[in-house]
Design an enzyme around this catalytic site. Structure first.
Site, PDB file in Angstrom:
ATOM      1  N   LYS A  67      43.095  39.111  37.790  1.00 19.44           N
ATOM      2  CA  LYS A  67      44.135  38.504  38.623  1.00 19.44           C
ATOM      3  C   LYS A  67      44.671  37.215  37.992  1.00 19.44           C
ATOM      4  O   LYS A  67      45.886  36.995  37.939  1.00 19.44           O
ATOM      5  CB  LYS A  67      43.584  38.226  40.018  1.00 19.44           C
ATOM      6  CG  LYS A  67      43.270  39.487  40.806  1.00 19.44           C
ATOM      7  CD  LYS A  67      42.684  39.167  42.162  1.00 19.44           C
ATOM      8  CE  LYS A  67      42.407  40.435  42.963  1.00 19.44           C
ATOM      9  NZ  LYS A  67      41.841  40.141  44.297  1.00 19.44           N
TER      10      LYS A  67
ATOM     11  N   ALA B  89      40.618  34.848  42.121  1.00 20.75           N
ATOM     12  CA  ALA B  89      39.383  35.006  42.891  1.00 20.75           C
ATOM     13  C   ALA B  89      39.278  36.427  43.417  1.00 20.75           C
ATOM     14  O   ALA B  89      40.287  37.078  43.696  1.00 20.75           O
ATOM     15  CB  ALA B  89      39.350  34.017  44.058  1.00 20.75           C
ATOM     16  N   ASP B  90      38.060  36.889  43.523  1.00 22.73           N
ATOM     17  CA  ASP B  90      37.828  38.192  44.132  1.00 22.73           C
ATOM     18  C   ASP B  90      36.434  38.203  44.747  1.00 22.73           C
ATOM     19  O   ASP B  90      35.566  37.397  44.373  1.00 22.73           O
ATOM     20  CB  ASP B  90      37.960  39.336  43.124  1.00 22.73           C
ATOM     21  CG  ASP B  90      38.237  40.657  43.819  1.00 22.73           C
ATOM     22  OD1 ASP B  90      39.420  40.947  44.069  1.00 22.73           O
ATOM     23  OD2 ASP B  90      37.275  41.370  44.147  1.00 22.73           O
ATOM     24  N   GLN B  91      36.258  39.121  45.663  1.00 19.81           N
ATOM     25  CA  GLN B  91      35.004  39.196  46.394  1.00 19.81           C
ATOM     26  C   GLN B  91      34.543  40.643  46.458  1.00 19.81           C
ATOM     27  O   GLN B  91      35.331  41.540  46.775  1.00 19.81           O
ATOM     28  CB  GLN B  91      35.199  38.633  47.811  1.00 19.81           C
ATOM     29  CG  GLN B  91      33.934  38.342  48.571  1.00 19.81           C
ATOM     30  CD  GLN B  91      34.251  37.614  49.871  1.00 19.81           C
ATOM     31  OE1 GLN B  91      35.026  38.100  50.690  1.00 19.81           O
ATOM     32  NE2 GLN B  91      33.675  36.450  50.070  1.00 19.81           N
TER      33      GLN B  91
ATOM     34  N   ALA C  55      33.714  35.659  43.161  1.00 16.44           N
ATOM     35  CA  ALA C  55      33.938  35.246  41.777  1.00 16.44           C
ATOM     36  C   ALA C  55      35.244  34.486  41.654  1.00 16.44           C
ATOM     37  O   ALA C  55      36.201  34.729  42.394  1.00 16.44           O
ATOM     38  CB  ALA C  55      33.962  36.464  40.862  1.00 16.44           C
TER      39      ALA C  55
END
Length: 206
Positions: free
Chosen positions: A66, A82-84, A119
Site C-alpha cells: 500500500k 498500514a494493514d491488519q 503492520a
C-alpha cells in the site's frame, strides 16, 4: 482544509495510504498533519502471491504494498501504509462481506483468543522503507447465535467495517472478556513505534 501543525516538521503533510477514518483520526488525535489517499491495492491478489507467509509477514507485505503504491504516485512525500491481519487457530480471517458473514465469523471467534497483527510501512524522505508489526491478543466471550445476531443487528455497518466483525471503540467492546495489547494496535495503526520512527527522522517537534 488546513493541515498546518506546530508538531509536524515535514515540508508537506504526512500521507496515509489508507482511507480508513479510524487510522486518520488516530493521526489527527496525535497532532499530526495528515492527508489520505486510497492505495488501490488488491489485497487478495497480494495475499495469493504470498502463499506460505505467516500472518505477521503477510501483514507487513500488505502494508508495504500500500505504501509503495501511493509513493509511486507521490514521490518525495512521507507515506505511511498500514494493514491488519486477524489470525485465530492458524486461520486468517478477512473483513466480512455482509451481515451473514459477520455472524459466521463471530461464531468462529466466540470463546477463543485471536491475534490482531497490525503492520506499518514508512516510506519516503530519502530513507529505505521501514516496516514493523505489533500484535494484540483478544478473547471473545462465549456467544450463542441469538447474542451474535443481536450484536450484528445493533452494530449495523460497524459489523462489516473491520476484519474482526467488530469495532472495539463502539458496541464491539461488549463481545470481549480479555484484551491484551496497545489500543492503537487494535485499531490498526500502532502509534508508539510509528511516532518513534518519525522522531528519529526529525519529523516531529519533540
Amino acid at each position: 482544509m488546513d493541515f498546518s501543525s506546530p508538531l509536524w516538521r515535514g515540508a508537506e503533510p504526512l500521507l496515509l495510504a489508507s482511507t480508513s477514518p479510524t487510522r486518520h483520526a488516530l493521526l489527527r488525535g496525535a497532532g499530526l498533519t495528515a492527508e489520505t489517499e486510497s492505495p488501490g491495492v488488491d489485497e487478495r491478489a497480494v495475499e495469493a502471491a504470498c502463499v506460505g507467509l505467516g500472518p505477521t509477514d503477510l501483514a507487513v507485505r500488505l502494508a508495504l504494498a500500500k505504501a509503495e503504491a501511493v509513493i509511486a504516485r507521490a514521490p518525495g512525500r512521507i507515506v505511511v501504509g498500514a494493514d491488519q491481519v486477524l489470525e485465530c487457530d492458524g486461520v486468517v480471517f478477512h473483513k466480512p462481506a455482509d451481515a451473514a458473514a459477520a455472524r459466521t465469523q463471530l461464531a468462529r471467534l466466540a470463546g477463543r483468543t485471536h491475534r490482531l497483527h497490525s503492520a506499518v510501512a514508512l516510506c519516503g524522505g530519502g530513507h529505505a522503507p521501514e516496516t514493523f508489526v505489533e500484535t494484540a491478543h483478544l478473547t471473545l466471550r462465549p456467544l450463542d447465535a441469538a447474542s451474535i445476531a443481536a450484536y450484528v443487528a445493533l452494530a449495523g455497518p460497524g459489523a462489516t467495517a473491520s476484519v474482526g466483525a467488530y469495532q472495539l471503540e463502539g458496541l464491539g467492546i461488549h463481545l470481549f472478556t480479555r484484551i491484551d495489547g496497545d489500543h492503537t494496535t487494535i485499531l490498526g495503526l500502532p502509534l508508539l513505534p510509528l511516532l518513534a520512527r518519525l522522531r528519529a527522522r526529525q519529523l516531529l517537534a519533540f
